[in-house]
Design an enzyme around this catalytic site. Structure first.
Site, PDB file in Angstrom:
ATOM      1  N   LYS A 137       7.252   8.958 -58.830  1.00  0.00           N
ATOM      2  CA  LYS A 137       6.157   8.066 -58.420  1.00  0.00           C
ATOM      3  C   LYS A 137       4.894   8.437 -59.193  1.00  0.00           C
ATOM      4  O   LYS A 137       4.577   9.620 -59.333  1.00  0.00           O
ATOM      5  CB  LYS A 137       5.922   8.182 -56.906  1.00  0.00           C
ATOM      6  CG  LYS A 137       7.087   7.623 -56.079  1.00  0.00           C
ATOM      7  CD  LYS A 137       6.776   7.578 -54.608  1.00  0.00           C
ATOM      8  CE  LYS A 137       8.004   7.237 -53.786  1.00  0.00           C
ATOM      9  NZ  LYS A 137       8.167   5.818 -53.493  1.00  0.00           N
TER      10      LYS A 137
ATOM     11  N   HIS B 176      13.403  11.092 -56.075  1.00  0.00           N
ATOM     12  CA  HIS B 176      12.666   9.951 -56.658  1.00  0.00           C
ATOM     13  C   HIS B 176      11.164  10.047 -56.403  1.00  0.00           C
ATOM     14  O   HIS B 176      10.388   9.395 -57.092  1.00  0.00           O
ATOM     15  CB  HIS B 176      13.260   8.614 -56.212  1.00  0.00           C
ATOM     16  CG  HIS B 176      12.889   8.174 -54.828  1.00  0.00           C
ATOM     17  ND1 HIS B 176      13.486   8.669 -53.706  1.00  0.00           N
ATOM     18  CD2 HIS B 176      11.979   7.263 -54.400  1.00  0.00           C
ATOM     19  CE1 HIS B 176      12.956   8.076 -52.645  1.00  0.00           C
ATOM     20  NE2 HIS B 176      12.042   7.224 -53.028  1.00  0.00           N
TER      21      HIS B 176
ATOM     22  N   HIS C 125      11.710  15.551 -50.653  1.00  0.00           N
ATOM     23  CA  HIS C 125      10.439  14.909 -51.016  1.00  0.00           C
ATOM     24  C   HIS C 125       9.220  15.725 -50.547  1.00  0.00           C
ATOM     25  O   HIS C 125       8.297  15.974 -51.315  1.00  0.00           O
ATOM     26  CB  HIS C 125      10.323  13.511 -50.411  1.00  0.00           C
ATOM     27  CG  HIS C 125      11.485  12.611 -50.716  1.00  0.00           C
ATOM     28  ND1 HIS C 125      12.195  12.681 -51.880  1.00  0.00           N
ATOM     29  CD2 HIS C 125      12.055  11.599 -49.996  1.00  0.00           C
ATOM     30  CE1 HIS C 125      13.150  11.749 -51.865  1.00  0.00           C
ATOM     31  NE2 HIS C 125      13.089  11.099 -50.731  1.00  0.00           N
TER      32      HIS C 125
ATOM     33  N   ARG D   6      35.751   0.983 -56.302  1.00  0.00           N
ATOM     34  CA  ARG D   6      37.093   0.697 -55.791  1.00  0.00           C
ATOM     35  C   ARG D   6      37.460  -0.782 -55.929  1.00  0.00           C
ATOM     36  O   ARG D   6      38.619  -1.125 -56.042  1.00  0.00           O
ATOM     37  CB  ARG D   6      37.118   1.068 -54.313  1.00  0.00           C
ATOM     38  CG  ARG D   6      38.159   2.114 -54.005  1.00  0.00           C
ATOM     39  CD  ARG D   6      38.090   2.504 -52.559  1.00  0.00           C
ATOM     40  NE  ARG D   6      37.052   3.511 -52.342  1.00  0.00           N
ATOM     41  CZ  ARG D   6      36.359   3.624 -51.205  1.00  0.00           C
ATOM     42  NH1 ARG D   6      36.540   2.800 -50.218  1.00  0.00           N
ATOM     43  NH2 ARG D   6      35.476   4.588 -51.076  1.00  0.00           N
TER      44      ARG D   6
ATOM     45  N   LYS E   1      20.171  13.093 -54.270  1.00  0.00           N
ATOM     46  CA  LYS E   1      20.087  13.821 -53.029  1.00  0.00           C
ATOM     47  C   LYS E   1      20.968  13.146 -51.969  1.00  0.00           C
ATOM     48  O   LYS E   1      21.237  11.955 -52.123  1.00  0.00           O
ATOM     49  CB  LYS E   1      18.644  13.927 -52.567  1.00  0.00           C
ATOM     50  CG  LYS E   1      18.007  12.564 -52.217  1.00  0.00           C
ATOM     51  CD  LYS E   1      16.720  12.722 -51.512  1.00  0.00           C
ATOM     52  CE  LYS E   1      16.878  12.659 -50.029  1.00  0.00           C
ATOM     53  NZ  LYS E   1      16.938  11.321 -49.435  1.00  0.00           N
TER      54      LYS E   1
HETATM   55  C1  BG6 Z   1      14.968   8.262 -49.309  1.00  0.00           C
HETATM   56  C2  BG6 Z   1      15.437   8.499 -47.904  1.00  0.00           C
HETATM   57  O1  BG6 Z   1      15.085   9.417 -50.069  1.00  0.00           O
HETATM   58  O2  BG6 Z   1      13.617   7.834 -49.305  1.00  0.00           O
HETATM   59  C3  BG6 Z   1      15.233   7.269 -47.038  1.00  0.00           C
HETATM   60  O3  BG6 Z   1      16.812   8.840 -47.911  1.00  0.00           O
HETATM   61  C4  BG6 Z   1      13.822   6.760 -47.152  1.00  0.00           C
HETATM   62  O4  BG6 Z   1      15.565   7.553 -45.688  1.00  0.00           O
HETATM   63  C5  BG6 Z   1      13.414   6.617 -48.611  1.00  0.00           C
HETATM   64  O5  BG6 Z   1      13.746   5.511 -46.498  1.00  0.00           O
HETATM   65  C6  BG6 Z   1      11.965   6.221 -48.754  1.00  0.00           C
HETATM   66  O6  BG6 Z   1      11.634   6.029 -50.101  1.00  0.00           O
HETATM   67  P1  BG6 Z   1      10.309   5.257 -50.512  1.00  0.00           P
HETATM   68  O7  BG6 Z   1      10.268   5.374 -51.982  1.00  0.00           O
HETATM   69  O8  BG6 Z   1      10.463   3.852 -50.007  1.00  0.00           O
HETATM   70  O9  BG6 Z   1       9.191   5.966 -49.821  1.00  0.00           O
END
Ligand code: BG6
Length: 511
Positions: A208, A204, A266, A67, A174
């Protein structure tokens, strides 16, 4: 739909050799939500890190869409700040100049058709000037409510359809909906605009290294798989603990909570990878088929009140610092019933797993930041050493996802001396000790896979929907029962979490 191979062509490289660096062909990335936390904290630094390692093509364009009324120079300053603050690899002027030469910025609202017209012009321009050849990925780093309108605008402005010989992909962040019903609604909008093979859902955790290593551990070794069943494994604990609070994300977090934020995606993905059967091959459809099969066999305990727990962090002291409670966070209503801690017992109705519960827990403001999968074995049926050997702890294999990435095996050993005393010891594999190269950030790997069109690390639609099917009854149960229990910051969650384990005669690990 015309999908072309995007692997950079080099006749000396065998495309099946996954040890070689993979470099994408020229392409553009349109980032919706470029000013948001995720873009600033993870996506922009990851893109720079790819560029800095020579993994982005020379003809790469990054198109920010937001925006704000920015010039491309202002956009570039914003990206530079984010990159300098969070990049994993050193900041190098030459890499930065090359990377930033492909920046463009389009100002507009998601609902503004004219802005999408300007986006179309911008893409035509980068196709000519950067040689991106019509290949573009659209990254929806936006709240789920905004995804449908962005997809509809992309369709209306003909941006979702690739010109002959090129590709268009969409990356969806997500949360994939709020429950099964909204996930189906979201999927159907995205699915009307993009074919399934062009939709990349990001979880994500799958990017890892240690999560991918779980597959290596299980399927590249002979010694674990024969024990990987309910004959030998008593239970499995999957923990994702964070020591931070909601970190200013009240707008996103309130009304979502720990279970929707983390367990639905996750932790259920980690559970699926831990428990699934061997895929025929490491490709998206074989992997997904096994994960789907596993998730379809997950059953919830009948008495949800006895086998789940949830909590909210209270104000208090954490690591010598005073911290505010969840209800005092900016933007959180004082009577919010959103949980910041959630724990659930799940069972798997298969021959391999019947009788071996999986315990999943996650929470904010816990004792420390750690994600691990602990496979806890049964105790030996008989110990020949008599009572002097002491009480033997069960063997455990712990996959440490983060930090201190590695694998630890805990077992009993004789204490030196004249008595046959046994004590628990551990054997460790640490990534840091065994490999010289540092692990890439999850988003580096996943963004590269999007550009390459390589989908094994992206959950498919049925996995997302099956995960909601598992979680929805728990959320419904919680919504009609008492509010989450408070827990002290720096602790391991509410008393209810310990009670839930105690009912099964077990205890949580203190990682
Ligand atoms: C995200 C969540 O998907 O993962 C967050 O929305 C969380 O709440 C984060 O803090 C943690 O990711 P990582 O890679 O730091 O464990």
């Amino acid at each position: 739909m015309n999908q072309v191979s995007t692997q950079a062509v080099n006749p000396l490289r065998d495309p099946a050799d996954r040890r070689l660096p993979r470099i994408a062909n020229p392409c553009g990335l349109v980032l919706f939500g470029v000013t948001g936390d995720l873009a600033r904290g993870k996506l922009l630094p990851a893109l720079y890190d790819l560029a800095n390692q020579g993994l982005l093509p020379v003809g790469f364009a990054l198109i920010g869409f937001a925006r704000r009324d920015w010039t491309v120079d202002q956009f570039s300053d914003f990206v530079e700040k984010s990159v300098r603050a969070r990049c994993r690899t050193p900041f190098r002027e030459t890499s930065w100049r090359q990377f930033s030469s492909g920046f463009r910025f389009v100002q507009g609202e998601f609902s503004d058709a004219e802005a999408f017209g300007r986006l179309a012009e911008t893409l035509r321009d980068v196709d000519e000037t950067q040689g991106t050849g019509g290949n573009h990925a659209f990254y929806l780093s936006v709240p789920p409510s905004a995804s449908p309108v962005v997809c509809e605008q992309l369709a209306a402005s003909h941006l979702a359809t690739p010109p002959e010989g090129s590709w268009r992909r969409v990356v969806v962040e997500k949360p994939f909906g709020h429950d099964l019903e909204s996930a189906i609604a979201l999927e159907s909008v995205v699915g009307q605009v993009f074919p399934q093979e062009s939709i990349f859902r990001i979880d994500h955790y799958l990017g890892k290294e240690t999560v991918q290593n779980l597959l290596a551990l299980r399927f590249a070794n002979e010694m674990f798989e024969p024990l990987w069943n309910s004959h030998h494994i008593d239970h499995v604990q999957i923990t994702m603990a964070e020591d931070i609070g909601i970190a200013g994300r009240a707008g996103y977090y309130d009304g979502i909570g720990a279970a929707r934020d983390v367990i639905q995606n996750h932790l259920l993905q980690l559970m699926a990878l831990t428990a699934m059967d061997e895929p025929i091959a490491f490709n998206a459809s074989d992997l997904s088929r096994e994960k789907e099969k596993l998730l379809s066999a997950v059953v919830l305990p009948r008495e949800l009140g006895l086998h789940t727990a949830r909590g909210q962090y209270a104000a208090g002291n954490q690591a010598g610092r005073s911290v505010i409670g969840f209800h005092d966070e900016d933007g959180i209503a004082p009577d919010s019933v959103t949980e910041t801690f959630a724990a659930i017992r799940l069972d798997i109705d298969t021959r391999r797993w019947a009788g071996t519960p999986f315990y999943l827990r996650t929470g904010k403001r816990l004792g420390r930041r750690v994600t691990e999968i602990a496979i806890v074995f049964k105790t030996v049926p008989h110990v020949p050493f008599g009572p002097a050997s002491g009480v033997l702890a069960p063997n455990a294999l712990v996959v440490r996802v983060q930090p201190d990435e590695g694998v630890r095996l805990r077992f009993g050993a004789k204490v030196p001396g004249t008595a046959m005393e046994i004590r628990e010891v551990s054997m460790d594999f640490g990534y840091g000790n065994s490999f010289t190269q540092a692990s890439p950030e999850a988003y580096e790997r996943l963004l590269l896979d999007v550009f390459l069109g390589d989908p094994p690390l992206f959950p498919r639609r049925p996995e997302v929907e099956l995960s909601w099917k598992i979680l929805d009854p728990v959320e419904e149960y919680w919504a009609s029962h008492e509010a989450p229990e408070p827990y002290a910051p720096g602790s391991w969650g509410p008393a209810g979490a310990d009670q839930m384990m105690a009912r099964d005669g077990r205890t949580w690990r203190r990682p």
